[in-house]
Every structure is written in structure tokens, then in C-alpha cells.
Design a protein around this motif. Structure first.
Motif, PDB file in Angstrom:
ATOM      1  N   ARG A 162      58.583  26.104 -92.137  1.00  0.00           N
ATOM      2  CA  ARG A 162      59.100  27.028 -93.313  1.00  0.00           C
ATOM      3  C   ARG A 162      60.321  26.935 -93.896  1.00  0.00           C
ATOM      4  N   VAL A 163      61.369  26.518 -92.758  1.00  0.00           N
ATOM      5  CA  VAL A 163      62.747  26.359 -93.174  1.00  0.00           C
ATOM      6  C   VAL A 163      62.837  25.208 -94.092  1.00  0.00           C
ATOM      7  N   ASN A 164      62.136  24.055 -93.766  1.00  0.00           N
ATOM      8  CA  ASN A 164      62.108  22.938 -94.660  1.00  0.00           C
ATOM      9  C   ASN A 164      61.555  23.007 -96.113  1.00  0.00           C
ATOM     10  N   GLU A 165      60.266  23.697 -96.071  1.00  0.00           N
ATOM     11  CA  GLU A 165      59.463  24.292 -97.112  1.00  0.00           C
ATOM     12  C   GLU A 165      60.415  25.054 -98.044  1.00  0.00           C
ATOM     13  N   ARG A 166      61.195  26.119 -97.482  1.00  0.00           N
ATOM     14  CA  ARG A 166      62.030  27.048 -98.394  1.00  0.00           C
ATOM     15  C   ARG A 166      63.288  26.250 -98.997  1.00  0.00           C
ATOM     16  N   THR A 167      64.003  25.382 -98.270  1.00  0.00           N
ATOM     17  CA  THR A 167      65.313  24.902 -98.347  1.00  0.00           C
ATOM     18  C   THR A 167      65.368  23.570 -98.753  1.00  0.00           C
ATOM     19  N   GLU A 168      64.318  22.765 -98.159  1.00  0.00           N
ATOM     20  CA  GLU A 168      64.083  21.424 -98.455  1.00  0.00           C
ATOM     21  C   GLU A 168      65.323  20.569 -97.552  1.00  0.00           C
ATOM     22  N   LEU A 169      65.945  21.193 -96.526  1.00  0.00           N
ATOM     23  CA  LEU A 169      66.868  20.689 -95.700  1.00  0.00           C
ATOM     24  C   LEU A 169      65.974  19.804 -94.490  1.00  0.00           C
ATOM     25  N   PRO A 170      66.457  18.673 -94.382  1.00  0.00           N
ATOM     26  CA  PRO A 170      65.959  17.884 -93.200  1.00  0.00           C
ATOM     27  C   PRO A 170      65.893  18.664 -91.826  1.00  0.00           C
ATOM     28  N   ILE A 171      64.944  18.891 -91.036  1.00  0.00           N
ATOM     29  CA  ILE A 171      64.967  19.381 -89.868  1.00  0.00           C
ATOM     30  C   ILE A 171      64.015  18.865 -88.825  1.00  0.00           C
ATOM     31  N   HIS A 172      64.552  18.639 -87.662  1.00  0.00           N
ATOM     32  CA  HIS A 172      63.554  18.097 -86.536  1.00  0.00           C
ATOM     33  C   HIS A 172      62.645  18.952 -85.837  1.00  0.00           C
ATOM     34  N   ARG A 173      61.413  18.916 -85.946  1.00  0.00           N
ATOM     35  CA  ARG A 173      60.657  20.064 -85.455  1.00  0.00           C
ATOM     36  C   ARG A 173      60.071  19.748 -84.322  1.00  0.00           C
ATOM     37  N   PHE A 174      60.164  20.816 -83.163  1.00  0.00           N
ATOM     38  CA  PHE A 174      59.611  20.836 -81.928  1.00  0.00           C
ATOM     39  C   PHE A 174      58.302  21.285 -82.232  1.00  0.00           C
ATOM     40  N   LYS A 175      57.962  21.599 -80.927  1.00  0.00           N
ATOM     41  CA  LYS A 175      56.291  22.442 -80.932  1.00  0.00           C
ATOM     42  C   LYS A 175      56.531  23.897 -81.127  1.00  0.00           C
ATOM     43  N   SER A 176      55.636  24.334 -81.463  1.00  0.00           N
ATOM     44  CA  SER A 176      55.614  25.835 -81.670  1.00  0.00           C
ATOM     45  C   SER A 176      56.041  26.645 -80.591  1.00  0.00           C
ATOM     46  N   GLY A 177      56.771  27.649 -80.593  1.00  0.00           N
ATOM     47  CA  GLY A 177      57.361  28.136 -79.435  1.00  0.00           C
ATOM     48  C   GLY A 177      56.428  28.496 -78.237  1.00  0.00           C
ATOM     49  N   PRO A 178      55.355  29.194 -78.583  1.00  0.00           N
ATOM     50  CA  PRO A 178      54.369  29.460 -77.283  1.00  0.00           C
ATOM     51  C   PRO A 178      53.746  28.143 -76.933  1.00  0.00           C
ATOM     52  N   LEU A 179      53.868  27.072 -77.312  1.00  0.00           N
ATOM     53  CA  LEU A 179      53.244  25.666 -77.122  1.00  0.00           C
ATOM     54  C   LEU A 179      54.229  24.758 -76.477  1.00  0.00           C
ATOM     55  N   GLY A 180      55.581  25.183 -76.175  1.00  0.00           N
ATOM     56  CA  GLY A 180      56.493  24.608 -75.464  1.00  0.00           C
ATOM     57  C   GLY A 180      57.690  24.284 -76.234  1.00  0.00           C
ATOM     58  N   GLY A 181      57.883  24.740 -77.560  1.00  0.00           N
ATOM     59  CA  GLY A 181      59.240  24.485 -78.335  1.00  0.00           C
ATOM     60  C   GLY A 181      60.176  25.179 -77.766  1.00  0.00           C
ATOM     61  N   ASP A 182      60.149  26.624 -77.332  1.00  0.00           N
ATOM     62  CA  ASP A 182      61.209  26.928 -76.674  1.00  0.00           C
ATOM     63  C   ASP A 182      61.713  26.268 -75.605  1.00  0.00           C
ATOM     64  N   GLN A 183      60.882  25.518 -74.844  1.00  0.00           N
ATOM     65  CA  GLN A 183      61.380  24.853 -73.613  1.00  0.00           C
ATOM     66  C   GLN A 183      61.900  23.537 -74.007  1.00  0.00           C
ATOM     67  N   GLU A 184      61.624  23.012 -75.336  1.00  0.00           N
ATOM     68  CA  GLU A 184      61.929  21.791 -75.685  1.00  0.00           C
ATOM     69  C   GLU A 184      63.440  21.918 -76.225  1.00  0.00           C
ATOM     70  N   ILE A 185      63.663  23.298 -76.825  1.00  0.00           N
ATOM     71  CA  ILE A 185      65.108  23.441 -77.053  1.00  0.00           C
ATOM     72  C   ILE A 185      66.036  23.730 -75.976  1.00  0.00           C
ATOM     73  N   GLY A 186      65.307  24.558 -75.135  1.00  0.00           N
ATOM     74  CA  GLY A 186      65.963  24.776 -73.675  1.00  0.00           C
ATOM     75  C   GLY A 186      66.464  23.293 -73.068  1.00  0.00           C
ATOM     76  N   ALA A 187      65.507  22.419 -73.213  1.00  0.00           N
ATOM     77  CA  ALA A 187      66.139  20.981 -72.700  1.00  0.00           C
ATOM     78  C   ALA A 187      67.271  20.503 -73.142  1.00  0.00           C
ATOM     79  N   ARG A 188      67.183  20.698 -74.547  1.00  0.00           N
ATOM     80  CA  ARG A 188      68.244  20.105 -75.230  1.00  0.00           C
ATOM     81  C   ARG A 188      69.510  20.875 -74.972  1.00  0.00           C
ATOM     82  N   ILE A 189      69.557  22.278 -74.606  1.00  0.00           N
ATOM     83  CA  ILE A 189      70.826  22.949 -74.401  1.00  0.00           C
ATOM     84  C   ILE A 189      71.170  22.349 -72.979  1.00  0.00           C
TER      85      ILE A 189
END
Length: 124
Positions: A40-67
Motif C-alpha cells: 500500500r505504501v508503494n501504491e500510494r507513493t511509488e517509493l521503492p520498498i522491500h516487502r516482507f511477509k504479512s505481519g501475522p505470517l511472519g513479517g514482524d519476525q523478519e523485521i525483528g531479525a533485521r533489528i
């Protein structure tokens, strides 16, 4: 800087408005996001963005791993504190990792405004 963007369903529009308003700042940085938020951010702003999985499907954990690997510099996480989240343990773990690794994390619009102004002024 490497910046993560996350928003619960009821806060997505608020995050989209915020990123749009500060597109000039976000465009100068590498962006990461959970699945739907990133789309949705990309559609609205056309900014390039690396997308992880949806939060409930593990995206929060993927970002946590990056942290945990010190691969993110800041997180904008627009949380919905009034709605139970099915992946609340993942949300808590993500916030805990931000605290452990001292990653600035804006979880509401007030802190997001302070953080974006610090980034804009290179005071980060």
C-alpha cells in the motif's frame, strides 16, 4: 538509513498519510515493510520498498531479525492498541528487540513526527 514501516489494519491509512506527507524524507532512505503495508505504501507513493511477509505470517519476525542483526536504523510501527492482534506475541517480541538494540521505534503519530523531524535534520 534503513527504515521499517509497519501498521496494523486500522492504522494503515494513518501510516500511508504520514509517509505521503514526508515522502521527501523517506525517498532518501532504504525502506522495508511488512507485506500489505509495503504494498500500500508503494501504491500510494511509488517509493521503492522491500516487502516482507504479512505481519501475522511472519513479517514482524523478519523485521525483528533485521533489528537483531543490526540491519535496521529506525522503525515506524503504527500500532492499534485497542484491537486484539492474533500475532500479539510477535508484536511484543518486535518491540522488545527494538528496546534491546536501541532502535528508535515510533508506535504512534506523535512519536513518528518527532522521529521524522530528527531524521530530516540529520540529528539521528
Amino acid at each position: 538509513m534503513k527504515i521499517a514501516l509497519i501498521a496494523h489494519d486500522k492504522k494503515k491509512e494513518e501510516l500511508l498519510d504520514f509517509v505521503s506527507k514526508h515522502k521527501d524524507v523517506f525517498s532518501q532512505h532504504e525502506l522495508f515493510a511488512t507485506g500489505t503495508t509495503g504494498l500500500r505504501v508503494n501504491e500510494r507513493t511509488e517509493l521503492p520498498i522491500h516487502r516482507f511477509k504479512s505481519g501475522p505470517l511472519g513479517g514482524d519476525q523478519e523485521i525483528g531479525a533485521r533489528i537483531a542483526n543490526q540491519e535496521l536504523d529506525a522503525v515506524f510501527f503504527f500500532r492499534d492498541p485497542l484491537t486484539a492482534q492474533p500475532h500479539e506475541p510477535d508484536v511484543s517480541a518486535l518491540i522488545r528487540l527494538g528496546d534491546v538494540y536501541r532502535i528508535p521505534m515510533a508506535t504512534n503519530i506523535g512519536m513518528a513526527q518527532i522521529l521524522i523531524h530528527a531524521i530530516r535534520r540529520n540529528e539521528f
